[in-house]
Enzyme design. Structure first.
Site, PDB file in Angstrom:
ATOM      1  N   ASP A   1      -9.487 -10.394  -7.851  1.00  0.00           N
ATOM      2  CA  ASP A   1      -8.519  -9.303  -7.704  1.00  0.00           C
ATOM      3  C   ASP A   1      -7.337  -9.661  -8.611  1.00  0.00           C
ATOM      4  OD1 ASP A   1      -6.454  -7.600  -6.963  1.00  0.00           O
ATOM      5  OD2 ASP A   1      -7.062  -7.520  -4.860  1.00  0.00           O
TER       6      ASP A   1
ATOM      7  N   TYR B   1      -4.878 -10.047  -0.189  1.00  0.00           N
ATOM      8  CA  TYR B   1      -4.226  -8.796   0.202  1.00  0.00           C
ATOM      9  C   TYR B   1      -4.759  -8.413   1.592  1.00  0.00           C
ATOM     10  CZ  TYR B   1      -3.166  -3.847   0.409  1.00  0.00           C
ATOM     11  OH  TYR B   1      -2.721  -2.622   0.812  1.00  0.00           O
TER      12      TYR B   1
ATOM     13  N   ARG C   1     -18.852  14.149  -8.981  1.00  0.00           N
ATOM     14  CA  ARG C   1     -18.921  12.892  -8.217  1.00  0.00           C
ATOM     15  C   ARG C   1     -19.653  11.834  -9.042  1.00  0.00           C
ATOM     16  NH1 ARG C   1     -22.815  12.654  -4.759  1.00  0.00           N
ATOM     17  NH2 ARG C   1     -22.335  14.644  -3.758  1.00  0.00           N
TER      18      ARG C   1
ATOM     19  N   LYS D   1      -0.826  -0.244  -8.642  1.00  0.00           N
ATOM     20  CA  LYS D   1       0.296  -1.143  -8.909  1.00  0.00           C
ATOM     21  C   LYS D   1       0.650  -1.138 -10.400  1.00  0.00           C
ATOM     22  CE  LYS D   1      -0.496  -1.707  -4.554  1.00  0.00           C
ATOM     23  NZ  LYS D   1      -1.378  -2.737  -4.030  1.00  0.00           N
TER      24      LYS D   1
HETATM   25  C1  LIG Z   1      -2.413  -2.871  -3.040  1.00  0.00           C
HETATM   26  C2  LIG Z   1      -3.453  -3.904  -3.220  1.00  0.00           C
HETATM   27  C3  LIG Z   1      -4.786  -3.651  -2.873  1.00  0.00           C
HETATM   28  C4  LIG Z   1      -5.232  -2.356  -2.231  1.00  0.00           C
HETATM   29  O1  LIG Z   1      -5.077  -1.278  -3.097  1.00  0.00           O
HETATM   30  P1  LIG Z   1      -4.790   0.242  -2.626  1.00  0.00           P
HETATM   31  O2  LIG Z   1      -4.705   0.959  -3.928  1.00  0.00           O
HETATM   32  O3  LIG Z   1      -3.502   0.220  -1.850  1.00  0.00           O
HETATM   33  O4  LIG Z   1      -5.936   0.662  -1.779  1.00  0.00           O
HETATM   34  C5  LIG Z   1      -5.720  -4.658  -3.113  1.00  0.00           C
HETATM   35  N1  LIG Z   1      -5.353  -5.843  -3.650  1.00  0.00           N
HETATM   36  C6  LIG Z   1      -4.078  -6.119  -3.978  1.00  0.00           C
HETATM   37  C7  LIG Z   1      -3.738  -7.448  -4.556  1.00  0.00           C
HETATM   38  C8  LIG Z   1      -3.084  -5.164  -3.772  1.00  0.00           C
HETATM   39  O5  LIG Z   1      -1.814  -5.457  -4.089  1.00  0.00           O
END
Ligand SMILES: *Cc1c(COP(=O)(O)O)cnc(C)c1O
Length: 385
Positions: free
Chosen positions: A176, A104, A52, A201
């Site tokens: 982000d 998001y 962890r 992604k």
């Molecule tokens: C998908 C996404 C998230 C969240 O991520 P997860 O891996 O699904 O928890 C946060 N910000 C953006 C821009 C995203 O496309």
């Protein structure tokens, strides 16, 4: 920031991905272990005590991601939302955050429905205009949280401008960067203080694992987040760390092809008589095309089109064959979705109207298939509306 000695594609393949010392294994091994033998009391080997806290596979991914974003260190978490959660755990009751009003969906859901209970407050503004950010800043504002481009409206925020505004008031900026990946946009170089990704992604790129990361520009942030990894435990597993390391080796070639295909698909949709509107930062008609050219090294493959009505969107989405109807984005396969009923349903009709998200909007995450096949699929699907 680290000086970029080698090119991006080289760093993607080699930084943190050096052959392993024991056998020379070219690929970073998956250290599937919860604990580590200690040589004697209080003497863990190489500092590894418990997974962890730290794990060699995870460490390698963190080294790699820090290099790609030009940061000092990176900390990875079990998902993008776990990274958002970790960011929130850097705050305390009484802190205030200025955040973009088209983030998001999961991010404001966590801010409003979880963090608000702990006395952290949030003000949402249209960060396109840095004056809105300046006006929302208070004495207790710790962070400005933004996403650029936004989902699915593809609106941009000038990272350098907003960073200057935040810094003047003693706040830090976290961006982000999921939609662009460090291949196309590096917020730390533009003045931001931290970068967050859902590695689910483009970074992983193959739609086969979830993950999240925060890349840091100071050792204080890195130490804080390492403590949060240990204390909260939402760490990324060795297997998922390995998957992302594997995916990242082709990040540069994938992003180049995503961008090429994205431009072709956007141009095709723009001329299509059944499509009312196309939103893509690479189109000259995008109101922030100049900022896109300045701030990003490419335009990526996220495109939103307006088909005019919910009925049209439904018909078209029922007809696609190659494009995969589903949530998520950034995979090698073309993914297509309906924001109003899928990713942005929780906003409600009023919330969607406020940001200009219509029922006819369809979002495409253009994959890296042969682009003619993508166009043919979209053509036959649009023919039914
Ligand atoms: C998908 C996404 C998230 C969240 O991520 P997860 O891996 O699904 O928890 C946060 N910000 C953006 C821009 C995203 O496309």
């Amino acid at each position: 920031m680290t000086t970029e000695r080698r090119g991006f594609a080289t760093r993607a393949i080699h930084d943190g991905q050096e052959p392993e010392a024991l056998t020379g294994a070219v690929v970073v091994p998956i250290y599937a272990t919860s604990t580590y033998q200690q040589d004697e009391l209080g003497k863990p080997r190489l500092g590894y005590e418990y997974s962890r806290v730290s794990n060699p596979t995870r460490d390698r991914l963190e080294t790699n991601l820090a290099s790609l974003e030009g940061g000092l260190a990176a900390r990875v978490f079990a998902s993008g939302m776990a990274a958002v959660t970790a960011f929130c755990q850097m705050m305390k009751a009484g802190d205030h955050v200025v955040a973009g009003d088209n983030l998001y969906g999961g991010t404001p859901r966590f801010f409003n429905q979880v963090m608000a209970k702990f006395g952290v407050t949030f003000t949402y503004v249209d960060t396109k205009n840095a004056e809105n950010v300046a006006a929302a800043m208070r004495g207790n504002t710790r962070y400005v949280f933004l996403e650029t481009p936004t989902n699915p409206l593809m609106q941009l925020t000038d990272i350098a401008e907003v960073s200057a505004v935040a810094h003047e008031k003693g706040a830090e900026v976290i961006v982000d960067n999921t939609f662009m990946s460090p291949y196309f946009q590096r917020p730390l170089e533009l003045g931001a203080d931290m970068v967050l990704h859902s590695t689910t992604k483009f970074l992983n790129g193959h739609s086969d694992g979830l993950g999240g990361v925060i890349v840091c520009s100071t050792m204080e942030q890195a130490a804080d987040l390492a403590f949060i990894q240990k204390a909260s435990g939402a760490i990324l597993s060795p297997f998922e760390s390995w998957l992302i390391l594997r995916g990242i080796k082709t990040l540069a070639v994938r992003m180049k092809q995503h961008d090429v295909n994205g431009r072709v698909v956007a141009g095709f949709l723009q001329k299509h008589p059944r499509v009312e509107k196309v939103i893509y930062p690479g189109l000259a008609e995008h109101p922030q095309h100049e900022l896109a050219k300045r701030q990003m090294r490419g335009f990526g493959s996220m495109i939103t089109m307006d088909t005019g009505s919910l009925e049209n969107a439904k018909r078209m989405l029922k007809q696609v064959k190659l494009c995969v109807l589903g949530e998520s984005l950034g995979g090698v396969e073309t993914l297509i979705s309906h924001p109003a009923t899928m990713t942005h349903a929780a906003l409600g009709e009023e919330g969607r109207a406020k940001i200009g998200l219509t029922d006819g909007m369809v979002r495409v995450s253009v994959g890296i298939e042969d682009v003619d096949d993508i166009l043919a699929d979209l053509e036959q699907a649009l023919a039914v509306i």
